[in-house]
Design a protein around this motif. Structure first.
Motif, PDB file in Angstrom:
ATOM      1  N   THR A   1      -8.117  -0.201   0.557  1.00  7.84           N
ATOM      2  CA  THR A   1      -8.075  -0.979   1.806  1.00  7.84           C
ATOM      3  C   THR A   1      -9.366  -1.769   2.008  1.00  7.84           C
ATOM      4  OG1 THR A   1      -8.772   1.021   3.019  1.00  7.84           O
ATOM      5  CG2 THR A   1      -6.425   0.530   2.957  1.00  7.84           C
TER       6      THR A   1
ATOM      7  N   LEU B   1       0.859  -1.180   0.000  1.00  6.60           N
ATOM      8  CA  LEU B   1       0.000   0.000   0.000  1.00  6.60           C
ATOM      9  C   LEU B   1       0.899   1.235   0.000  1.00  6.60           C
ATOM     10  CD1 LEU B   1      -2.856   1.270   0.283  1.00  6.60           C
ATOM     11  CD2 LEU B   1      -2.540   1.157   2.762  1.00  6.60           C
TER      12      LEU B   1
ATOM     13  N   LYS C   1      -9.576  -5.837   2.340  1.00  3.97           N
ATOM     14  CA  LYS C   1     -10.352  -6.501   3.392  1.00  3.97           C
ATOM     15  C   LYS C   1     -11.313  -7.518   2.795  1.00  3.97           C
ATOM     16  CE  LYS C   1     -13.358  -5.476   7.352  1.00  3.97           C
ATOM     17  NZ  LYS C   1     -14.070  -4.397   8.087  1.00  3.97           N
TER      18      LYS C   1
ATOM     19  N   VAL D   1      -7.907   4.507   8.571  1.00  7.93           N
ATOM     20  CA  VAL D   1      -8.017   3.165   7.995  1.00  7.93           C
ATOM     21  C   VAL D   1      -8.278   2.125   9.078  1.00  7.93           C
ATOM     22  CG1 VAL D   1      -6.878   1.468   6.502  1.00  7.93           C
ATOM     23  CG2 VAL D   1      -6.425   3.894   6.166  1.00  7.93           C
TER      24      VAL D   1
ATOM     25  N   THR E   1      -7.219   5.516  -1.286  1.00  8.35           N
ATOM     26  CA  THR E   1      -6.553   4.692  -0.281  1.00  8.35           C
ATOM     27  C   THR E   1      -7.588   3.906   0.502  1.00  8.35           C
ATOM     28  OG1 THR E   1      -4.950   6.507  -0.045  1.00  8.35           O
ATOM     29  CG2 THR E   1      -4.830   4.718   1.556  1.00  8.35           C
TER      30      THR E   1
ATOM     31  N   TYR F   1      -5.809   0.545  10.878  1.00 12.13           N
ATOM     32  CA  TYR F   1      -4.760  -0.470  10.922  1.00 12.13           C
ATOM     33  C   TYR F   1      -3.930  -0.333  12.194  1.00 12.13           C
ATOM     34  CZ  TYR F   1      -5.286  -1.973   6.024  1.00 12.13           C
ATOM     35  OH  TYR F   1      -5.743  -2.498   4.844  1.00 12.13           O
TER      36      TYR F   1
END
Length: 744
Positions: free
Chosen positions: A153, A137, A157, A188, A149, A190
Motif C-alpha cells: 500500500t 489488493l 501511494k 492502512v 500488505t 483506507y
C-alpha cells in the motif's frame, strides 16, 4: 446424450463470457459506444505472501478464456499455475518474478501483472506499480492486513495507484472478512466498504450478496463459471441493507453530490452510486472491497466487473515526462497524451528486463504515440538508435507476435540493449525522460564463490545477467577480504539466485557469511633498528633503518603515514622511496590475524648505507625487516568497523528492538517518535550485524526497516580479539599441516 451436449455448450458460452452479458452485475458504461482506449485496463495483483494472488490470476485467466483448464500453485498434477512459469516457483509454491499476461472481459482488454508477495522480491512489485494504472489488493480472510500488505500500500501511494480490494479465502477456518475490513480502515487508513458480502463463512460459504443490486449470487457449474442470481436469504436481508447503507455513507463522505443527497435523506440510484464509486476510487478516496474464495471458484467474476467498472483506463491517469533544460535549470513537466494513434511522438518506459534463449526481453509500457515492428527508436539516456525487430505480447512465458502497439499498451521487445528504467523516444537528441523507478537499497550481504574453477565463465555470465535484470541484486569484489560479495533484499533473495545459477548456468555456488574488514594497529610506540646484510659473491645487499613506529591519533586510525626525519648522508634520499614501499607492503598483512595494518606512522630517523652494496631492494628489505621487528616487539590490537544503524518500526516494538540493539553490543544514541513510528539511532559493530535483517523482520512482523552505513573503526572487545586470534592460528596450523602432507 442431448442434455449433456446442451449443458456443455451452455457452460462453454458462459466461460467465454457471451451469455454472461445477459445477466451480470451493473456496469456504468454502454460498452459499444466506448473508444478503444477506454476499454483498456492495466492492473497489477499485489498482496502479502500466500494470500492467493497467483490462484486468483489463474481463475481470471480461466473465466476470460485465456486458459482451458485451471491448475493449482502446488497442484497434484505437477503442472502448476500458469503465471508461475519458473521451475523454482513451482517447486517452492511462491512467486519469484512478476509475470505479465492479458485477457478480455466483456469487451474490455485487461493487461495483468502478477507480482511476488515476499518482501525479498519487493522490486518486482515496485516496477510493476510504476507502470500500472490500477491494482487489486488481495487480503487473506484469516491473516488480514499483514506486513507486506502495508509495504504494497505504501508503494501504491508512491505512484498514486488506485485499487480495489479482494478478501480471499473466506472458506477457511477462522475466516472473518468483517475483521479484515476493519483492519483496512484502521491499519492502512483506507476509506473502504463492502461491495458484496459472503453468504456463509468457512465450510458454509455458498455465494455472495451484491450490495448494489441487492441480489444473491451463486457460482454453479463444474468450475463456478455459471452465475445464478436469486433473492437474498431471509437471515441476511437486514445485514445486506445495513452494509449497503454503510457503503452509501462511505461514498457520501468523499462525493459532493451523494453527500448532498445523504443530508437530504434521498436514496441514490444504482447508476448514481456506481458513478460516484468510480470517481472516488480513481481519486484514491475510496476502496471497494469484494469477497470470495479463488480456490473454490467463488467471487472472481464480480471482481472482474469491479476492475472494468471502477479502475481507470489509461486516459484517466495523468502521466508526466520531464524535459531536461540544463544542469542549472529545473526540468519542465510534460503531460503525456494517451491517444490510440501515431499523431504524437512515441514515448515508452522499459520497466523490466528478462534474459531468454532469444536474447534480452524488454518489457515496455507505452505512454504516448505508436510503436510498430521495424521502427527505429532512441534510448533517451544513451542516445543510441535501436531497431524494433520483434514486438510481442506476453502471456506468462508465452509470446504472441504483434505488428504494433499504442499508448496504454504493455508489450515486450527483443534485442534492445538497455537498463531497467530507461525511456525510449522516437526523436533523436530528445531530452524527454520518464520518472525513474524507485529502487530500495540492499539490506543483506553474503560472500559467494563458484564451487569449481571450470564454471567461472558461467558464473560471470550469471552475475552479469542477474545484476542487470534485478537492480536490488548487486555484486562486487572486496579487496580487503579478497572475496566476491553479493547484496540483496534478504537471505531468500540471495538463496534463490544461488539456486538459479546452478539450474540455469550449471554453476554451483557457495554462499557464506562475508568476512569483516578488520584492521590491526599499535597500542603504543615501538622502536626499531634493523640491518639487512647479505653477501653471496659479487655485489651484496646492505641497508640499515633506525626509527620509531607509533600509533596515529584515533581519528586517523584507518590511515598509514611515513615520515623521513633523517639528516646527513647516512641514508641517501634516493633510497627513501624504497623504504616507504617496504613499509607499505608489510602493512598489507598484520601480525595478529593477517588483516591490514592501519593507524601507524613509520618515522625513519637514521640508518646506514654501503657505497657499493646498498640498493633499492636492500633498503626495501630492511624496512620490511624493521616492520617484522616491530610486529614481534610491539603491542598490537584489532580494530573493527562500527556502523551507524537507523531502525524504523511501529512504536509497539520499541522495547524489543532496543533490547536487540543492546544484545548486539550496540550503543543507543537517540530515539524519536513520528506518527506512531519510532526511529532509533545507534552504533553497532559490523561483526554483530549479521542476521539482523531477518531478526528485525521476525520481531516486527515485517514492518521494521533499517539502514546501515560505516561510521568509524574502533578497538574490538577483548573476547572478540582472543576469538579472532585463536581462529587465525588454527587456520595457519591447518594450512601448514596440509602443505606438509602434500609435500610428503
Amino acid at each position: 446424450m442431448r442434455f449433456h451436449l446442451v449443458r456443455n455448450c451452455v457452460q462453454s458460452l458462459f466461460k467465454n463470457n457471451l451469455l454472461g452479458e445477459l445477466k451480470r452485475l451493473p456496469c456504468r458504461y454502454n460498452h459499444t459506444n466506448l473508444s478503444e482506449l477506454e476499454k483498456i485496463r492495466n492492473i497489477g495483483i499485489s498482496a502479502h505472501i500466500d494470500s492467493g494472488k497467483t490462484t486468483l490470476t489463474e481463475r481470471v485467466l480461466y473465466y476470460t478464456g485465456r486458459i482451458e483448464s485451471m491448475h493449482e500453485v502446488r497442484g497434484k498434477d505437477q503442472v502448476g499455475a500458469k503465471m508461475d512459469s519458473m521451475e523454482l516457483e513451482r517447486q517452492r509454491g511462491i512467486t519469484i518474478q512478476s509475470a505479465a499476461t492479458y485477457a478480455t472481459w466483456k469487451g474490455y482488454n485487461i493487461n495483468i501483472i502478477d507480482t511476488p508477495g515476499h518482501v525479498d522480491f519487493t522490486v518486482e512489485v515496485e516496477r510493476a506499480l510504476r507502470v500500472l494504472d490500477g491494482a487489486i489488493l488481495v487480503l487473506c480472510a484469516v491473516g488480514g492486513v499483514q506486513s507486506q500488505t502495508l509495504t504494497v500500500t505504501r508503494q501504491m501511494k508512491r505512484y498514486n495507484v488506485p485499487c480495489i480490494a479482494f478478501i480471499n479465502k473466506v472458506d477457511r477456518m477462522s475466516a472473518d472478512p468483517y475483521r479484515v475490513i476493519k483492519q483496512i480502515r484502521e491499519k492502512v487508513g483506507y476509506n473502504a466498504a463492502f461491495m458484496n458480502i459472503p453468504i456463509g463463512l468457512e465450510g458454509n460459504h455458498k455465494g455472495i450478496v451484491d450490495l448494489i443490486t441487492q441480489q444473491a449470487v451463486y457460482f454453479d457449474g463444474q468450475n463456478g463459471e455459471i452465475l445464478k442470481y436469486d433473492s437474498i436469504p431471509n437471515d441476511m436481508v437486514a445485514e445486506s441493507k445495513e452494509k449497503r447503507q454503510e457503503l452509501v455513507e462511505a461514498i457520501s463522505n468523499v462525493d459532493d453530490q451523494l453527500g448532498e443527497m445523504f443530508l437530504e435523506e434521498k436514496t441514490p440510484t444504482n447508476e448514481q452510486l456506481m458513478v460516484a464509486i468510480r470517481q472516488a476510487c480513481i481519486n484514491r478516496k475510496f476502496v471497494p472491497v469484494y469477497t470470495g474464495t479463488a480456490l473454490k471458484n467463488k467471487g472472481t467474476q464480480p471482481l472482474l466487473d469491479g476492475v472494468i467498472n471502477f479502475l481507470p483506463n489509461p486516459s484517466e491517469v495523468t502521466n508526466f515526462a520531464f524535459i531536461q533544460k540544463g544542469e542549472d535549470q529545473e526540468p519542465e513537466k510534460l503531460e503525456m497524451k494517451s491517444q490510440r494513434d501515431n499523431s504524437n511522438p512515441f514515448v515508452g518506459l522499459a520497466f523490466k528486463l528478462d534474459a531468454t534463449r532469444f536474447g534480452q526481453l524488454t518489457y515496455m509500457r507505452i505512454y504516448q504515440g505508436c510503436l510498430k515492428k521495424g521502427d527505429y527508436v532512441y534510448n533517451a539516456r544513451t542516445q543510441k538508435k535501436v531497431k524494433v525487430s520483434r514486438l510481442v505480447r506476453m502471456h506468462s512465458n508465452e509470446m504472441q507476435d504483434i505488428e504494433e502497439a499504442y499508448s496504454g499498451d504493455i508489450c515486450a521487445l527483443f534485442g534492445i540493449d538497455c537498463a531497467s528504467g530507461d525511456t525510449f523516444v522516437s526523436e533523436r537528441n530528445s531530452s524527454i525522460a520518464m520518472e525513474s523507478i524507485y529502487v530500495p537499497e540492499p539490506v543483506i550481504s553474503m560472500s559467494i564463490k563458484a564451487s569449481s574453477k571450470d564454471s567461472m565463465d558461467n558464473f560471470s555470465k550469471a552475475i552479469q545477467r542477474f545484476t542487470k535484470e534485478d537492480p536490488t541484486f548487486r555484486c562486487e569484489w572486496n579487496n580487503d577480504s579478497k572475496e566476491m560479495i553479493v547484496s540483496g533484499m534478504g537471505e531468500l533473495h540471495l538463496e534463490i539466485y544461488g539456486q538459479r545459477m546452478e539450474r540455469e548456468y550449471s554453476c554451483p555456488v557457495t554462499l557464506g557469511k562475508p568476512k569483516v574488514a578488520f584492521r590491526e594497529s599499535l597500542t603504543r610506540p615501538v622502536k626499531f633498528n634493523y640491518l639487512h646484510k647479505r653477501q653471496s659473491g659479487g655485489a651484496g645487499q646492505y641497508g640499515c633503518v633506525i626509527g620509531l613506529l607509533e600509533p596515529l591519533p584515533i581519528e586517523q586510525n584507518t590511515k598509514i603515514a611515513f615520515s623521513d626525519e633523517t639528516s646527513g648522508p647516512n641514508v641517501p634520499k634516493v633510497f627513501v622511496p624504497s623504504i616507504k614501499k617496504g613499509f607499505e607492503e608489510m602493512c598489507e598483512k598484520g601480525p595478529l590475524i593477517g588483516h591490514k595494518v592501519t593507524g601507524v606512522r613509520f618515522r625513519l630517523q637514521d640508518g646506514k648505507h654501503h657505497v657499493v652494496d646498498s640498493s633499492d631492494i636492500a633498503f626495501m628489505l630492511a624496512a620490511q625487516g624493521a616492520m617484522k621487528q616491530a610486529f614481534d616487539d610491539g603491542s598490537w590490537m584489532i580494530l573493527e568497523p562500527i556502523m551507524h544503524v537507523e531502525v524504523s518500526a511501529p512504536s509497539e516494538y520499541q522495547g524489543d528492538i532496543i533490547g536487540q540493539i543492546t544484545r548486539r553490543n550496540g550503543l543507543l544514541q537517540s530515539t524519536n517518535e513520528i506518527d506512531n513510528y519510532f526511529i532509533a539511532n545507534s552504533e553497532i559493530p559490523l561483526n554483530d550485524m549479521f542476521g539482523f535483517a531477518t531478526e528485525l523482520r521476525s520481531l516486527t512482523q515485517g514492518k521494521g526497516e533499517y539502514t546501515m552505513e560505516y561510521s568509524r573503526y574502533s578497538p574490538s572487545r577483548g573476547e572478540v580479539q582472543r576469538e579472532l586470534c585463536d581462529k587465525y592460528r588454527q587456520e595457519m596450523a591447518e594450512a601448514a599441516a596440509a602443505k606438509l602432507s602434500k609435500k610428503n
